[in-house]
Design an enzyme around this catalytic site. Structure first.
Site, PDB file in Angstrom:
ATOM      1  N   ASP A 162       0.867  -1.172   0.000  1.00 59.58           N
ATOM      2  CA  ASP A 162       0.000   0.000   0.000  1.00 59.58           C
ATOM      3  C   ASP A 162       0.907   1.226   0.000  1.00 59.58           C
ATOM      4  O   ASP A 162       1.969   1.201   0.625  1.00 59.58           O
ATOM      5  CB  ASP A 162      -0.920   0.011   1.233  1.00 59.58           C
ATOM      6  CG  ASP A 162      -2.147   0.882   0.987  1.00 59.58           C
ATOM      7  OD1 ASP A 162      -2.934   0.562   0.085  1.00 59.58           O
ATOM      8  OD2 ASP A 162      -2.295   1.920   1.666  1.00 59.58           O
ATOM      9  N   GLY A 197      -0.550   9.434 -10.910  1.00 61.60           N
ATOM     10  CA  GLY A 197      -0.794  10.015  -9.588  1.00 61.60           C
ATOM     11  C   GLY A 197      -0.218  11.417  -9.449  1.00 61.60           C
ATOM     12  O   GLY A 197      -0.420  12.282 -10.297  1.00 61.60           O
ATOM     13  N   ASP A 246       2.875  12.316  -9.589  1.00 66.90           N
ATOM     14  CA  ASP A 246       4.199  12.450 -10.204  1.00 66.90           C
ATOM     15  C   ASP A 246       4.469  13.842 -10.797  1.00 66.90           C
ATOM     16  O   ASP A 246       5.581  14.362 -10.639  1.00 66.90           O
ATOM     17  CB  ASP A 246       4.404  11.383 -11.299  1.00 66.90           C
ATOM     18  CG  ASP A 246       4.715  10.014 -10.718  1.00 66.90           C
ATOM     19  OD1 ASP A 246       4.943   9.915  -9.497  1.00 66.90           O
ATOM     20  OD2 ASP A 246       4.733   9.040 -11.490  1.00 66.90           O
TER      21      ASP A 246
HETATM   22  P1  IMP Z   1      -1.278   2.313  -4.297  1.00 63.75           P
HETATM   23  O1  IMP Z   1      -1.461   1.876  -2.870  1.00 63.75           O
HETATM   24  O2  IMP Z   1       0.032   1.870  -4.885  1.00 63.75           O
HETATM   25  O3  IMP Z   1      -2.476   1.959  -5.144  1.00 63.75           O
HETATM   26  O4  IMP Z   1      -1.208   3.935  -4.268  1.00 63.75           O
HETATM   27  C1  IMP Z   1      -2.282   4.728  -3.738  1.00 63.75           C
HETATM   28  C2  IMP Z   1      -2.224   6.145  -4.314  1.00 63.75           C
HETATM   29  O5  IMP Z   1      -1.023   6.823  -3.874  1.00 63.75           O
HETATM   30  C3  IMP Z   1      -2.181   6.217  -5.841  1.00 63.75           C
HETATM   31  O6  IMP Z   1      -3.467   6.151  -6.410  1.00 63.75           O
HETATM   32  C4  IMP Z   1      -1.539   7.593  -6.050  1.00 63.75           C
HETATM   33  O7  IMP Z   1      -2.495   8.624  -5.871  1.00 63.75           O
HETATM   34  C5  IMP Z   1      -0.538   7.673  -4.911  1.00 63.75           C
HETATM   35  N1  IMP Z   1       0.776   7.135  -5.346  1.00 63.75           N
HETATM   36  C6  IMP Z   1       1.363   5.977  -4.911  1.00 63.75           C
HETATM   37  N2  IMP Z   1       2.540   5.796  -5.529  1.00 63.75           N
HETATM   38  C7  IMP Z   1       2.701   6.834  -6.372  1.00 63.75           C
HETATM   39  C8  IMP Z   1       3.735   7.181  -7.297  1.00 63.75           C
HETATM   40  O8  IMP Z   1       4.746   6.470  -7.487  1.00 63.75           O
HETATM   41  N3  IMP Z   1       3.549   8.325  -7.976  1.00 63.75           N
HETATM   42  C9  IMP Z   1       2.462   9.129  -7.813  1.00 63.75           C
HETATM   43  N4  IMP Z   1       1.462   8.835  -7.004  1.00 63.75           N
HETATM   44  C10 IMP Z   1       1.585   7.696  -6.261  1.00 63.75           C
END
Ligand code: IMP
Length: 198
Positions: free
Chosen positions: A68, A149, A151
Site C-alpha cells: 500500500d 498520480g 508524479d
Molecule cells: P497504491 O497503494 O500503490 O495503489 O497507491 C495509492 C495512491 O497513492 C495512488 O493512487 C496515487 O495517488 C498515490 N501514489 C502511490 N505511488 C505513487 C507514485 O509512485 N507516484 C504518484 N502517485 C503515487
C-alpha cells in the site's frame, strides 16, 4: 518457493518477478482464486497493507505479501496519506487530486513531502513490514507527462526534474515502491539461503 502477491495488477507482479528471477514463483490474487477487491479500511498505509496481507493469508492459507502506498505532505500533517487515491473524491481522479493538493498548499512555504510504500509479508508464524520512502517537494505547477498520480507535482530531493519528467527506469531506481520491494527481496533471499544451510 511460491508466494502470493496480493494484487491483480500484473504490471506490479511482473516488476517484482523480474527482480527475484527463478528463485520465487509469484502468484496473483486471481491465481489463488481470489476474485474480490481487497478491503482497505484502515487509517494508515501500514494498516491497509497489513489488512490485505492478513485477509489473504487467513482466507486462502497461502504465504503472501501486500503493498500500500501514498503521499504524505509535512505541512498537511501527513495528508493525503492513506487517502491519496481518493483525496478529491471516490472518482479516484489523479488530476482532481493534484488540483486539491495544490489548492491546500496555496501560500504555504513548507512544501516538503514523501511517498511511502509499505509491504507486509505474512508467512507461517511470521509477519514483517518493509517500508520504502522517497523524499522531495511539491512544486506549484504540473511538470512532465510520464508516470501517474502525483508524479507531475513531485520533485525528489537532489533532483530538478519532477517524477513525471523522468523515464520509468529513472523513477524505478529511486522510488519508494522499488525501495520497499528491494528490502522484501533481500529478506526472502536471506531466508532461502539460511534454510538451505540447515
Ligand atoms: P497504491 O497503494 O500503490 O495503489 O497507491 C495509492 C495512491 O497513492 C495512488 O493512487 C496515487 O495517488 C498515490 N501514489 C502511490 N505511488 C505513487 C507514485 O509512485 N507516484 C504518484 N502517485 C503515487
Amino acid at each position: 518457493m511460491t508466494l502470493c502477491f496480493a494484487t491483480n495488477n500484473l504490471h506490479k507482479i511482473q516488476e517484482v518477478q523480474a527482480v527475484v528471477g527463478n528463485s520465487f514463483s509469484l502468484l496473483s490474487l486471481r491465481d489463488i482464486g481470489c476474485l474480490e477487491e481487497l478491503a482497505e479500511e484502515q487509517t494508515t498505509i501500514e494498516g491497509n497493507s497489513l489488512q490485505k496481507a492478513q485477509y489473504v493469508f487467513e482466507k486462502f492459507n497461502v504465504a503472501c505479501f501486500a503493498d500500500d502506498s501514498g503521499l504524505e505532505v509535512e505541512a498537511l500533517n501527513g495528508e493525503p496519506g492513506v487517502y491519496s487515491a481518493m483525496y478529491a473524491g471516490p472518482q479516484r481522479s489523479h488530476s482532481d487530486n493534484i488540483d486539491k493538493l495544490l489548492a491546500a498548499l496555496t501560500g504555504i512555504e513548507n512544501r516538503k513531502a514523501h511517498f511511502k510504500t509499505v509491504i507486509t509479508l505474512i508467512q507461517e508464524n511470521e509477519c514483517h513490514q518493509f517500508i520504502g520512502l522517497l523524499s522531495g517537494t511539491i512544486v506549484t505547477e504540473r511538470r512532465g507527462a510520464n508516470g501517474f498520480g502525483y508524479d507531475p507535482i513531485f520533485v525528489p530531493a537532489g533532483y530538478s526534474a519532477s517524477l513525471a519528467e523522468m523515464t520509468l527506469a529513472e523513477k524505478n531506481k529511486i522510488s519508494h515502491r522499488a525501495k520497499a520491494i528491494q528490502q522484501l527481496i533481500a529478506y526472502l533471499k536471506f531466508k532461502m539461503e539460511d534454510s538451505s544451510c540447515r
